[in-house]
Scaffold this motif. Structure first.
Motif, PDB file in Angstrom:
ATOM      1  N   THR A 298      26.637  96.493 -19.958  1.00  0.00           N
ATOM      2  CA  THR A 298      27.975  97.072 -20.073  1.00  0.00           C
ATOM      3  C   THR A 298      27.937  98.547 -20.468  1.00  0.00           C
ATOM      4  OG1 THR A 298      28.532  94.905 -20.953  1.00  0.00           O
ATOM      5  CG2 THR A 298      30.273  96.553 -20.938  1.00  0.00           C
ATOM      6  N   HIS A 328      35.408  93.277 -21.654  1.00  0.00           N
ATOM      7  CA  HIS A 328      34.995  94.606 -21.201  1.00  0.00           C
ATOM      8  C   HIS A 328      36.038  95.633 -21.601  1.00  0.00           C
ATOM      9  CE1 HIS A 328      31.444  93.463 -19.222  1.00  0.00           C
ATOM     10  NE2 HIS A 328      31.962  92.975 -18.121  1.00  0.00           N
ATOM     11  N   ASP A 392      31.040  93.417 -12.034  1.00  0.00           N
ATOM     12  CA  ASP A 392      30.184  92.676 -12.948  1.00  0.00           C
ATOM     13  C   ASP A 392      29.984  91.269 -12.401  1.00  0.00           C
ATOM     14  OD1 ASP A 392      28.607  92.232 -15.109  1.00  0.00           O
ATOM     15  OD2 ASP A 392      30.246  91.855 -16.518  1.00  0.00           O
ATOM     16  N   GLU A 393      28.840  90.704 -12.696  1.00  0.00           N
ATOM     17  CA  GLU A 393      28.507  89.353 -12.237  1.00  0.00           C
ATOM     18  C   GLU A 393      28.799  89.236 -10.752  1.00  0.00           C
ATOM     19  OE1 GLU A 393      26.887  87.629 -14.243  1.00  0.00           O
ATOM     20  OE2 GLU A 393      27.377  88.629 -16.114  1.00  0.00           O
ATOM     21  N   GLY A 546      29.304  86.646 -20.191  1.00  0.00           N
ATOM     22  CA  GLY A 546      29.690  87.826 -20.936  1.00  0.00           C
ATOM     23  C   GLY A 546      30.278  87.695 -22.319  1.00  0.00           C
TER      24      GLY A 546
HETATM   25 MG    MG Z   1      27.772  91.345 -19.135  1.00  0.00          MG
END
Ligand code: MG
Ligand code: ADP
Length: 683
Positions: A298, A328, A392-393, A546
């Motif tokens: 991140t 996030h 992300d991911e 996360g």
């Molecule tokens: Mg992450």
């Protein structure tokens, strides 16, 4: 060429449109596709076995005369044919048959048949043998008989004839330069395909079956080479596009790093340099940032976003779940507040008014940074100056969603992040058009997680353990059993589990989080857990990606045998983030299937995500591993990424050489292997 019913000409001469359609089902569109439509296996029809010598379960060929044939109705309608040779009598049974077959199989005819004998009530019999009427003394084939993958309505014989004809007509010219072929000791193409379709009597059947014969190696190499070439080309095409150069200025990134409560690990610094460099280029970055769970991706994403903003552009970060997106958002807001930067937050659960306001802030260009779920790619939101899109991911998103986001900006730079490590061989093949950065180091102070396996019978012990840990001020997760078939059942199970644990642990504050909670409620539960107000958090897999609460050091996964390996690894990665020793307890229920047992063993024995992924690949094969979502790259039919890793390595180098020195050969090679499959490669 035969005209097709829909007017499109068939690329295969001499076939009817019905056959064209059947071939298409097999993925065959061109003559070249037919040439490499290779046998699944072979049958030995070079010899005859006397009926008396047949052994149950051993396929064999027999030549015999029909004694009689009749349609019988018990136990069900079937055609029963008795045949005889000098040594004995054999019964043939056909459960599906045509009237014409009954006529053909008349008494007195000579049959050559191939099948697997089994012991029947009235002596030896064969069910559905392949058979053909022959004249006495007809010669036996000298080579093994190829058996092809086929589809309903297209017989082996028809396919074989078509392929044989094609082998005579099609272009089998060599695509590899001689020097390369010699250096890699590869068999020639034409010879290899001819041999695989028609092995000579001397060919060792075992080599063919194991696909280690030099002819097979050549085919596998060619397939891998075609894949490498096409991926390289995609890579080059991308480099030919233009994107806004966002060079490192340092005005924001330096301040950010100075205010950060920790220093970057060496690995983070390295990947950050790679990304910062790419962003400065005038063609779109397309980089995959890989790092095990908790490796600190991140903060790298935040740096990249700031570099875009330094250059007057917008940056967006998209996450697959609301929980993750929100984390996030909070983290970035906290980190970036000292810089006086605002972040737009967009998710599906926002009220209409808030959503409109956020979309407006983004569309007007006022908001430089945006974080959210796929709500970000909804139509209404436009990004007038999108310079960087981060996902992300990334494996959680479909290909289409990723493309949509990219289309929001003219050609924004793109950073994909993944904690599901892609094993090297896969990265080299399916992801060869991406540049890859790897964070191969965890931030200091991480504790290894101790993993334990416990049968469900020991649930009470596990409960006691949670009670003790929480009494000592620690926190725990309880992951509910996965019920993939039904979201409703999944939800019910989570609620039931929550109620039950609440009664079993009356002194603890137990919380529940699942995918159906409203955004605010979810946020409140997560905030309470982060603040230590909730001791035990019952959760569905929404916490898989996360979630970050350092004080949580115990995790129980119920019915762990139902989870996939990467899920288990991701879940387990939620703990071990603080100073305490962390324990992950995998509760399993009997009976355990073979695969489930293998998975539990792997997760029990391994902590390294890359190793787990490698073993996962071994267990499932690449098609499954990549998932349907990742399709869009040509899948491999012949080569095996594990056993043929050496060929993959060689193909990669060869691709480079061909593109540089033999572009025409590269063209012909790709045309031969992928010409009919172009539409698979648009992504
Ligand atoms: Mg992450
Ligand atoms: P992931 O790679 O799984 O997305 P995160 O980015 O969520 O990992 O980072 C995990 C945790 O580690 C976060 O709390 C983050 O603030 C912290 N972290 C990241 N980098 C460092 C570092 N260099 N030193 C200490 N802590 C770090």
């Amino acid at each position: 060429m035969m005209p097709r019913a829909d007017g499109a000409p068939s690329a295969i001469p001499g076939v009817t449109s019905a056959t064209t359609d059947k071939l298409a089902k097999l993925g065959i569109r061109t003559q070249a596709d037919l040439v490499v439509h290779l046998p699944l296996r072979y049958e030995d029809e070079t010899q005859l076995t006397p009926i008396a010598d047949l052994r149950p379960g051993v396929p064999a060929q027999v030549e015999a005369e029909i004694v009689d044939s009749s349609v019988q109705y018990r136990p069900r309608r079937q055609l029963v044919v008795r045949v005889r040779d000098d040594s004995g009598v054999l019964v043939l049974r056909f459960l599906n048959f045509y009237g014409s077959q009954v006529k053909q199989l008349a008494a007195g005819r000579r049959l050559r048949l191939f099948g697997e004998p089994r012991g029947g009530f009235l002596g030896d019999e064969m069910v559905h043998p392949r058979c053909r009427v022959v004249e006495e003394g007809e010669a036996l084939p000298e080579a093994l008989t190829p058996i092809y993958p086929t589809t309903a309505g297209l017989s082996q014989l028809a396919l074989r004839r078509l392929i044989d004809l094609t082998l005579k007509q099609a272009d089998l010219a060599e695509t590899l330069p001689n020097t390369l072929r010699k250096k890699l000791r590869l068999a020639d193409f034409a010879g290899s395909v001819r041999l695989l379709h028609h092995p000579t009597p001397q060919t060792a059947a075992a080599d063919l079956d194991a696909r280690v014969h030099p002819a097979w190696r050549r085919i596998k190499f060619d397939e891998l080479l075609a894949q490498q070439l096409s991926l390289r080309r995609a890579h080059e095409a991308r480099r030919a596009k233009t994107a806004p150069p966002l060079p490192k200025k340092g005005t924001l990134t330096k301040k950010f790093l100075a205010a950060l409560p920790f220093t970057l690990t060496t690995a983070q610094q390295r990947v950050w340099r790679e990304i910062a460099h790419d962003l400065g280029e005038s063609h779109p970055m397309q980089r995959l940032l890989q790092g095990d769970v908790g490796s600190g991706k991140t903060v790298v994403a935040a740096l990249a976003m700031l570099q875009a903003v330094e250059n007057g552009y917008q940056a967006v970060l998209m996450a697959p779940t609301e929980i993750l997106a929100e984390q996030h958002y909070r983290k970035l807001a906290q980190w970036l507040a000292p810089l006086g930067l605002d972040i737009a937050w967009l998710s599906g659960s926002l009220k209409k008014k808030e959503k409109t306001a956020m979309a407006e802030a983004i569309s007007s260009g006022r908001a430089r940074l945006a974080v959210g779920t796929h709500a970000l790619i909804e139509e209404a939101v436009t990004f007038p100056k999108l310079g960087l899109a981060i996902i992300d991911e990334q494996h959680r998103f479909g290909v289409r969603q990723r493309l949509t986001l990219r289309e929001k900006g003219v050609n924004p730079h793109q950073l994909m992040m993944s904690a599901t490590p892609i094993p090297r061989t896969l990265a080299m093949s399916y992801y060869a058009d991406l540049d890859v950065s790897v964070i191969d180091e965890l931030p200091p102070g991480r504790q290894p997680v101790l993993t334990k396996l416990a049968s469900e019978a020991r649930r009470d012990e596990v409960i006691a353990r949670i009670r003790d840990a929480c009494a000592q001020g620690r926190q725990a997760y309880w992951v509910c059993p996965l019920i993939e078939e039904s979201e409703k059942l999944q939800l019910q199970t989570a609620v039931d589990t929550f109620e039950r644990l609440r009664t079993e642990l009356p002194r603890l504050n137990v919380g529940l989080v699942h995918g159906r909670l409203k955004g605010e409620e979810k946020a409140r539960v997560m905030a309470d857990f982060a603040a230590g107000k909730i001791h035990l958090l019952v959760a569905t897999t929404v916490i898989e990606v996360g979630v970050d609460v350092a004080n949580a050091s115990l995790m129980v996964i119920e019915h762990a045998e139902r989870f996939g390996l990467s899920q288990l690894h991701q879940l387990r990665g939620r703990i071990g983030r603080g100073a305490d020793d962390s324990v992950c307890i995998l509760l399993y229920a009997h009976p355990l299937g073979e695969i489930a047992r293998a998975r539990l063993k792997i997760i029990f024995e391994n902590a390294d995500g890359f190793e787990i992924a490698r073993q996962d690949l071994h267990l499932r094969g690449p098609g499954e591993f990549l998932g349907r979502r990742q399709s869009g790259v040509p899948l491999l039919r012949f080569a095996d990424l594990e056993t043929d890793a050496d060929l993959l390595e060689a193909a990669r180098e060869a691709a480079e050489l061909l593109l540089k020195d033999y572009p025409d050969a590269a063209d012909r090679h790709v045309e031969r292997w992928l010409g009919g499959r172009r539409e698979l490669m648009k992504v």
